[in-house]
Design a protein around this motif. Structure first.
Motif, PDB file in Angstrom:
ATOM      1  N   UNK A  28      11.668  -6.363   4.718  1.00 42.00           N
ATOM      2  CA  UNK A  28      10.293  -6.656   5.087  1.00 42.00           C
ATOM      3  C   UNK A  28      10.020  -8.085   4.626  1.00 42.00           C
ATOM      4  N   UNK A  29       9.311  -8.868   5.442  1.00 40.02           N
ATOM      5  CA  UNK A  29       9.010 -10.248   5.047  1.00 40.02           C
ATOM      6  C   UNK A  29       8.252 -10.232   3.712  1.00 40.02           C
ATOM      7  N   UNK A  30       8.720 -11.032   2.748  1.00 45.20           N
ATOM      8  CA  UNK A  30       8.116 -11.032   1.411  1.00 45.20           C
ATOM      9  C   UNK A  30       6.973 -12.030   1.362  1.00 45.20           C
ATOM     10  N   UNK A  31       5.809 -11.632   1.855  1.00 47.01           N
ATOM     11  CA  UNK A  31       4.657 -12.544   1.896  1.00 47.01           C
ATOM     12  C   UNK A  31       3.362 -11.747   1.675  1.00 47.01           C
ATOM     13  N   UNK A  32       2.274 -12.432   1.306  1.00 48.29           N
ATOM     14  CA  UNK A  32       1.034 -11.700   1.034  1.00 48.29           C
ATOM     15  C   UNK A  32       0.570 -10.908   2.261  1.00 48.29           C
ATOM     16  N   UNK A  33      -0.003  -9.751   2.032  1.00 50.92           N
ATOM     17  CA  UNK A  33      -0.560  -8.969   3.138  1.00 50.92           C
ATOM     18  C   UNK A  33       0.369  -7.904   3.677  1.00 50.92           C
ATOM     19  N   UNK A  34       1.635  -7.932   3.247  1.00 51.19           N
ATOM     20  CA  UNK A  34       2.580  -6.969   3.797  1.00 51.19           C
ATOM     21  C   UNK A  34       2.281  -5.545   3.314  1.00 51.19           C
ATOM     22  N   UNK A  35       2.005  -5.424   2.021  1.00 53.56           N
ATOM     23  CA  UNK A  35       1.711  -4.084   1.495  1.00 53.56           C
ATOM     24  C   UNK A  35       0.494  -3.502   2.218  1.00 53.56           C
ATOM     25  N   UNK A  36      -0.495  -4.329   2.461  1.00 51.11           N
ATOM     26  CA  UNK A  36      -1.689  -3.851   3.160  1.00 51.11           C
ATOM     27  C   UNK A  36      -1.331  -3.416   4.576  1.00 51.11           C
ATOM     28  N   UNK A  37      -0.469  -4.195   5.240  1.00 52.21           N
ATOM     29  CA  UNK A  37      -0.094  -3.860   6.622  1.00 52.21           C
ATOM     30  C   UNK A  37       0.619  -2.508   6.675  1.00 52.21           C
ATOM     31  N   UNK A  38       1.315  -2.158   5.607  1.00 50.92           N
ATOM     32  CA  UNK A  38       2.019  -0.869   5.582  1.00 50.92           C
ATOM     33  C   UNK A  38       1.072   0.269   5.194  1.00 50.92           C
ATOM     34  N   UNK A  39       0.349   0.054   4.089  1.00 55.03           N
ATOM     35  CA  UNK A  39      -0.350   1.193   3.498  1.00 55.03           C
ATOM     36  C   UNK A  39      -1.756   1.447   4.047  1.00 55.03           C
ATOM     37  N   UNK A  40      -2.408   0.431   4.590  1.00 54.41           N
ATOM     38  CA  UNK A  40      -3.749   0.674   5.132  1.00 54.41           C
ATOM     39  C   UNK A  40      -3.710   1.641   6.323  1.00 54.41           C
ATOM     40  N   UNK A  41      -2.817   1.430   7.317  1.00 55.61           N
ATOM     41  CA  UNK A  41      -2.785   2.395   8.441  1.00 55.61           C
ATOM     42  C   UNK A  41      -2.443   3.821   7.980  1.00 55.61           C
ATOM     43  N   UNK A  42      -1.616   3.943   6.943  1.00 60.52           N
ATOM     44  CA  UNK A  42      -1.282   5.290   6.447  1.00 60.52           C
ATOM     45  C   UNK A  42      -2.508   5.923   5.790  1.00 60.52           C
ATOM     46  N   UNK A  43      -3.238   5.109   5.025  1.00 54.40           N
ATOM     47  CA  UNK A  43      -4.452   5.627   4.384  1.00 54.40           C
ATOM     48  C   UNK A  43      -5.480   6.020   5.444  1.00 54.40           C
ATOM     49  N   UNK A  44      -5.596   5.184   6.488  1.00 54.30           N
ATOM     50  CA  UNK A  44      -6.547   5.492   7.562  1.00 54.30           C
ATOM     51  C   UNK A  44      -6.198   6.820   8.235  1.00 54.30           C
ATOM     52  N   UNK A  45      -4.918   7.148   8.235  1.00 59.20           N
ATOM     53  CA  UNK A  45      -4.492   8.408   8.863  1.00 59.20           C
ATOM     54  C   UNK A  45      -4.501   9.553   7.845  1.00 59.20           C
ATOM     55  N   UNK A  46      -5.127   9.311   6.676  1.00 58.42           N
ATOM     56  CA  UNK A  46      -5.229  10.339   5.635  1.00 58.42           C
ATOM     57  C   UNK A  46      -3.883  10.791   5.098  1.00 58.42           C
ATOM     58  N   UNK A  47      -2.924   9.881   5.087  1.00 60.24           N
ATOM     59  CA  UNK A  47      -1.609  10.218   4.538  1.00 60.24           C
ATOM     60  C   UNK A  47      -1.546   9.690   3.107  1.00 60.24           C
ATOM     61  N   UNK A  48      -1.278  10.613   2.196  1.00 58.96           N
ATOM     62  CA  UNK A  48      -1.237  10.280   0.783  1.00 58.96           C
ATOM     63  C   UNK A  48       0.098   9.680   0.402  1.00 58.96           C
ATOM     64  N   UNK A  49       0.098   8.421   0.027  1.00 59.83           N
ATOM     65  CA  UNK A  49       1.341   7.797  -0.424  1.00 59.83           C
ATOM     66  C   UNK A  49       1.423   7.970  -1.934  1.00 59.83           C
ATOM     67  N   UNK A  50       2.603   8.392  -2.411  1.00 60.52           N
ATOM     68  CA  UNK A  50       2.682   8.663  -3.840  1.00 60.52           C
ATOM     69  C   UNK A  50       3.495   7.579  -4.557  1.00 60.52           C
ATOM     70  N   UNK A  51       4.803   7.740  -4.631  1.00 66.75           N
ATOM     71  CA  UNK A  51       5.595   6.777  -5.401  1.00 66.75           C
ATOM     72  C   UNK A  51       5.836   5.536  -4.543  1.00 66.75           C
ATOM     73  N   UNK A  52       5.749   4.364  -5.125  1.00 66.63           N
ATOM     74  CA  UNK A  52       6.051   3.142  -4.360  1.00 66.63           C
ATOM     75  C   UNK A  52       6.971   2.259  -5.193  1.00 66.63           C
ATOM     76  N   UNK A  53       8.074   1.804  -4.622  1.00 67.84           N
ATOM     77  CA  UNK A  53       8.861   0.768  -5.307  1.00 67.84           C
ATOM     78  C   UNK A  53       9.217  -0.344  -4.342  1.00 67.84           C
ATOM     79  N   UNK A  54       9.225  -1.531  -4.872  1.00 68.04           N
ATOM     80  CA  UNK A  54       9.533  -2.698  -4.048  1.00 68.04           C
ATOM     81  C   UNK A  54      10.679  -3.447  -4.705  1.00 68.04           C
ATOM     82  N   UNK A  55      11.699  -3.747  -3.924  1.00 68.00           N
ATOM     83  CA  UNK A  55      12.873  -4.439  -4.465  1.00 68.00           C
ATOM     84  C   UNK A  55      13.128  -5.686  -3.628  1.00 68.00           C
ATOM     85  N   UNK A  56      13.313  -6.813  -4.278  1.00 61.96           N
ATOM     86  CA  UNK A  56      13.601  -8.041  -3.536  1.00 61.96           C
ATOM     87  C   UNK A  56      15.042  -7.980  -3.034  1.00 61.96           C
ATOM     88  N   UNK A  57      15.243  -8.291  -1.759  1.00 57.04           N
ATOM     89  CA  UNK A  57      16.608  -8.258  -1.206  1.00 57.04           C
ATOM     90  C   UNK A  57      17.405  -9.471  -1.680  1.00 57.04           C
TER      91      UNK A  57
END
Ligand code: ADP
Ligand code: ASP
Ligand code: MG
Length: 411
Positions: free
Chosen positions: A274-303
């Motif tokens: 995933x491109x490592x730039x500001x706004x990416x986490x929001x692009x992933x998690x906002x649509x999931x939250x809008x769909x009422x999907x509960x995201x639990x564990x999150x880890x991010x690793x730099x490639x």
């Protein structure tokens, strides 16, 4: 004279013989001079069967009709328990959720209780009647439609009723004789606890110990309902007290870790590069939250290339396909290279209020699991628990390893 709520789960009312046994437990309390409200589940397996019928009839079912169907299991057992009590010479009548009424939100399939009027039950108590209430059910005030409280919801009916009628105690009768350090069905060395703190029980329930529905523990905590988990298979003439869910202060000997829970209701999604730039986490998690999907564990690793990153997170298994299709739709926006998913994973958690004051509790676990060759896919921690995500094949080994590691095995 005390006022009691006695809740009996599915295995406790699985057939007429067990219903007669339930009636004996109730008779004991009535003979002792107590006012009793009984809350019953459907016979074990019944709710699953009813859910299956709904799915069979319509894959995208109307949840209002689903509630009509699944609430029927509890209607049957409330009538049968009332009959069994009458057969012992006691006065008893059944109550459906809408008759009391137990008011709920209109979130069909997982409604929340919004109000409960105990006045009609009080009239019954004054007549010397045992109230036999169908668990799991409620009614929406405006639409008047039948609702259900989510799987395992009879526990919540019982605690809410206990709070609503100002009961002195709420006894949750089930097929084990209390809350254990972990599921006694998978670890034979699990120990029964005499007391568990509300906060620990809340974590244990939400991390997979299905012995109590999470919402029931919240209600018990907020309304300070004295709640016990105990066995309906004890001799009705000589029952054990079971486990008390109570304030932390009531527990004298506090362990660092009190219990281990596991949940298979977890699916892993990894987005690679995933491109490592500001706004990416929001692009992933906002649509999931809008769909009422509960995201639990999150880890991010730099490639390796440092301009992209890998993001791994978990969602409930039931939402896995939905989450995947949402992410596929926003692929160009998020700009990831591949999406990988896994549903054969399990979340294993250790819970204990003692973790607040002890460092290195989780670190010990990572080492012990590594020694058993168990690979950890993700980790989350909070004040009184930590969770790890591993391959489902290692569930029992991991639970047993942590159970021994924290000194929970019975002698
Ligand atoms: P009921 O039908 O009475 O509501 P449930 O099946 O919902 O009963 O809950 C009881 C089951 O919870 C037990 O049979 C046990 O396998 C499981 N369980 C999971 N974790 C625990 C735990 N920590 N302590 C006791 N039981 C547990
Ligand atoms: N019968 C419902 C279920 O199986 C509610 C309950 O048993 O608590 O989920
Ligand atoms: Mg249950």
């Amino acid at each position: 004279m005390a006022r009691l709520v006695m809740k009996f789960g599915g295995t406790s009312v699985a057939n007429i013989e067990r219903i007669r046994n339930v009636a004996q437990h109730v008779k004991r309390e009535v003979d002792a001079g107590h006012q009793v409200a009984v809350v019953v589940s459907a016979m074990s397996g019944k709710t699953n069967e009813l859910v299956g019928w709904c799915k069979d009839a319509s894959s995208l079912y109307d949840t209002r009709e689903y509630d009509v169907v699944v609430a029927s299991g509890e209607q049957v057992t409330s009538g049968l328990v009332a009959l069994a009590l009458q057969n012992l010479g006691l006065k008893a009548r059944s109550w459906q959720g809408w008759q009391i009424p137990i008011l709920t939100s209109d979130a069909h399939g997982s409604a929340r209780i919004t109000g409960l009027d105990g006045a009609r039950l009080d009239e019954g108590f004054a007549r010397g009647e045992v109230a036999v209430v169908s668990g799991f059910q409620g009614v929406h005030e405006e639409t008047g439609r039948i609702t259900t409280l989510g799987r395992g919801g009879s526990d919540t009916s019982a605690v809410a009723l206990a709070a609503g009628i100002k009961a002195d105690r709420c006894d949750i009768y089930t097929d084990v004789d209390g809350v254990y350090t972990t599921d006694p069905r998978i670890v034979s060395k699990a120990r029964r606890l005499d007391k568990v703190a509300f906060e620990e029980m809340l974590e244990m329930a939400s991390l997979g110990a299905k012995v109590l529905q999470v919402r029931s523990v919240e209600l018990a905590m907020v309304h300070n309902v004295r709640t016990f988990v105990r066995s309906s298979f004890d001799d009705p003439a000589n029952p054990q007290a079971g486990t008390l869910i109570c304030d932390e202060e009531e527990i004298v000997e506090q362990q660092i870790v009190t219990g281990i829970a596991y949940s298979k209701d977890e699916a892993q999604i990894t987005l690679r590069r995933v491109a490592d730039k500001p706004g990416v986490a929001a692009a992933i998690f906002v649509p999931l939250a809008d769909a009422n999907i509960n995201v639990d564990m999150i880890i991010q690793v730099v490639s390796d290339d440092t301009t992209t990153t890998d993001i791994t997170f978990t969602v409930p298994t039931a939402d896995f396909e939905r989450a995947r299709s949402i992410l596929e739709r926003s692929r160009s926006e998020i700009a990831y290279q591949t999406l990988q998913g896994a549903t054969d994973v399990v979340k294993v958690s250790a819970i204990g209020v003692g973790m607040r004051s002890h460092a290195g509790v989780a670190a010990k676990a990572f080492k012990a699991l590594a020694e058993k060759g168990i690979n950890i896919r993700a980790i989350t921690t909070s004040e009184i628990k930590f969770s790890i995500l591993i391959d489902a094949a290692y569930t029992e080994l991991a639970v047993r390893t942590l159970h021994s590691l924290y000194g929970l095995d019975k002698a």
